[in-house]
Design an enzyme around this catalytic site. Structure first.
Site, short mmCIF file in Angstrom:
data_model
loop_
_atom_site.label_atom_id
_atom_site.label_comp_id
_atom_site.label_asym_id
_atom_site.label_seq_id
_atom_site.Cartn_x
_atom_site.Cartn_y
_atom_site.Cartn_z
N GLY A 157 0.82 -1.21 0.00
CA GLY A 157 0.00 0.00 0.00
C GLY A 157 0.85 1.25 0.00
O GLY A 157 1.83 1.36 -0.74
N GLY A 182 4.75 1.15 -0.06
CA GLY A 182 5.58 0.76 -1.20
C GLY A 182 5.46 -0.71 -1.51
O GLY A 182 4.38 -1.30 -1.39
N ASP A 216 -4.12 -3.42 -8.89
CA ASP A 216 -4.29 -3.93 -10.26
C ASP A 216 -3.51 -3.06 -11.25
O ASP A 216 -2.94 -3.57 -12.23
CB ASP A 216 -5.77 -3.96 -10.63
CG ASP A 216 -6.56 -4.84 -9.69
OD1 ASP A 216 -6.00 -5.86 -9.22
OD2 ASP A 216 -7.72 -4.52 -9.40
N SER A 222 -9.31 5.58 -13.54
CA SER A 222 -8.21 6.30 -12.88
C SER A 222 -6.83 5.92 -13.41
O SER A 222 -5.85 6.61 -13.13
CB SER A 222 -8.18 5.99 -11.39
OG SER A 222 -9.44 6.02 -10.86
O1 RIB Z 1 -8.74 -4.89 -6.94
C1 RIB Z 1 -9.90 -4.12 -7.01
C2 RIB Z 1 -11.00 -4.94 -7.60
O2 RIB Z 1 -11.25 -6.03 -6.74
C3 RIB Z 1 -12.31 -4.21 -7.74
O3 RIB Z 1 -12.44 -3.63 -9.01
C4 RIB Z 1 -13.33 -5.27 -7.41
O4 RIB Z 1 -14.22 -5.55 -8.45
C5 RIB Z 1 -12.55 -6.49 -6.99
O5 RIB Z 1 -12.42 -7.43 -8.00
#
Ligand code: RIB
Length: 306
Positions: free
Chosen positions: A229, A232, A259, A298
């Site tokens: 987070g 880092g 992600d 974003s």
């Molecule tokens: O990592 C964030 C994601 O986790 C969100 O978009 C949610 O849908 C879950 O899959």
């Protein structure tokens, strides 16, 4: 070289509530605002890679409900190849995310169509890999997460290895996985909560993360990233362990930051960067992602990062 990323995973319709604090039992709390956006760890990682201009294929399932077309069209608008997303009867996946003012996030997912991904879907991806130059291994990355059935994850890892892909597994959410699955992936990525689940140790400092990442990487004989987070990340690459500090930003909402990071790592690996270099680049991407609401909208383009 025919560089490609195949992401096999989830697509979720996200409802994100901005709340001052968590509600108490029996209390109705007024949120400060809400955002509705395309999400799902799989689709988010695919979108980030595609925004960085890497040809990216999404393999997964949506339902036949109102959000299905929105999820597919959004991924397509961001440049993801959606030819391998299948529509199945029923509801699409969903994410309900409570984003608290202090930066903490409490999320629930509904599996929906994500649990309809089958081995046939994975076989479809052979078409993708066959069209790439698989003699040059760094041209193919397959990226998986834990929001589809475990047997499909295991099968996809095997198929990807047969095709000569570099396999990235984001073991999120944390679930029991066969140890042989973890040993077959090239790069394993978890956040601090997931790392605690897999290491059975609290990851409450960078030093602890360094100790545990070494054990994990040696156990499964692969390279590993622990994202921490706002603190880092720690990366283990072929015996070298490095702490990569986060950038200091005024975060608005952090959904999809991990992600964004993983999509960016996959992109950089395909560009021939080392894992540690990839993490440094990914740090910039996720720092931009947290400065806006929602996951996919974003995430930065290559121009934004540059
Ligand atoms: O990592 C964030 C994601 O986790 C969100 O978009 C949610 O849908 C879950 O899959």
């Amino acid at each position: 070289m025919n560089k490609k990323i195949t992401v096999i995973g989830s697509l979720n319709y996200d409802v994100i509530l901005k709340i001052p604090r968590l509600p108490f039992k029996g209390e109705t709390l007024t949120a400060n605002g809400a955002a509705f956006s395309a999400g799902g760890k799989g689709a988010n990682q695919a979108v980030q890679a595609a925004k960085l201009k890497t040809p990216t294929y999404m393999v997964g399932c949506v339902g036949t409900d109102a959000s299905a077309d929105f999820l597919v069209n959004t991924a397509k608008e961001y440049g993801v190849n959606v030819d391998y997303i299948r529509k199945v009867p029923g509801s699409s996946g969903m994410g309900v995310i409570n984003a608290v003012e202090d930066g903490s996030v409490y999320a629930c997912i509904v599996r929906g169509a994500n649990f309809e991904v089958t081995k046939d879907n994975i076989v479809d991806t052979v078409n993708i890999t066959e069209n790439a130059d698989i003699t040059r291994l760094s041209g193919l990355v397959e990226d998986l997460q834990n929001e589809i059935p475990v047997e499909i994850i295991a099968y996809a890892i095997d198929k990807a290895k047969e095709a000569g892909c570099i396999v990235v597994l984001n073991a999120a959410p944390a679930i029991e996985l066969p140890e042989e699955c973890l040993s077959k992936v090239d790069i394993l990525v978890v956040n601090e909560v997931e790392a605690e689940f897999y290491c059975h140790e609290k990851i409450d400092s960078v030093e602890k993360a360094k100790t545990e990442i070494k054990k994990m990487a040696e156990k499964y004989n692969n390279n590993v990233i622990f994202t921490l987070g706002k603190d880092g990340a720690v990366a283990y690459e072929n015996g070298t362990i490095e702490f990569i500090p986060a950038m200091k930003v005024d975060a608005i909402e952090t959904t999809g930051a991990g992600d964004s990071y993983i999509g960016a790592v996959s992109h950089s690996i395909i560009e021939g960067k080392s894992l540690i270099e990839a993490c440094k680049f990914a740090t910039k991407c996720s720092a931009i992602t947290v400065c806006r609401m929602g996951a996919q909208p974003s995430m930065p383009t290559l121009e934004d990062v540059e």
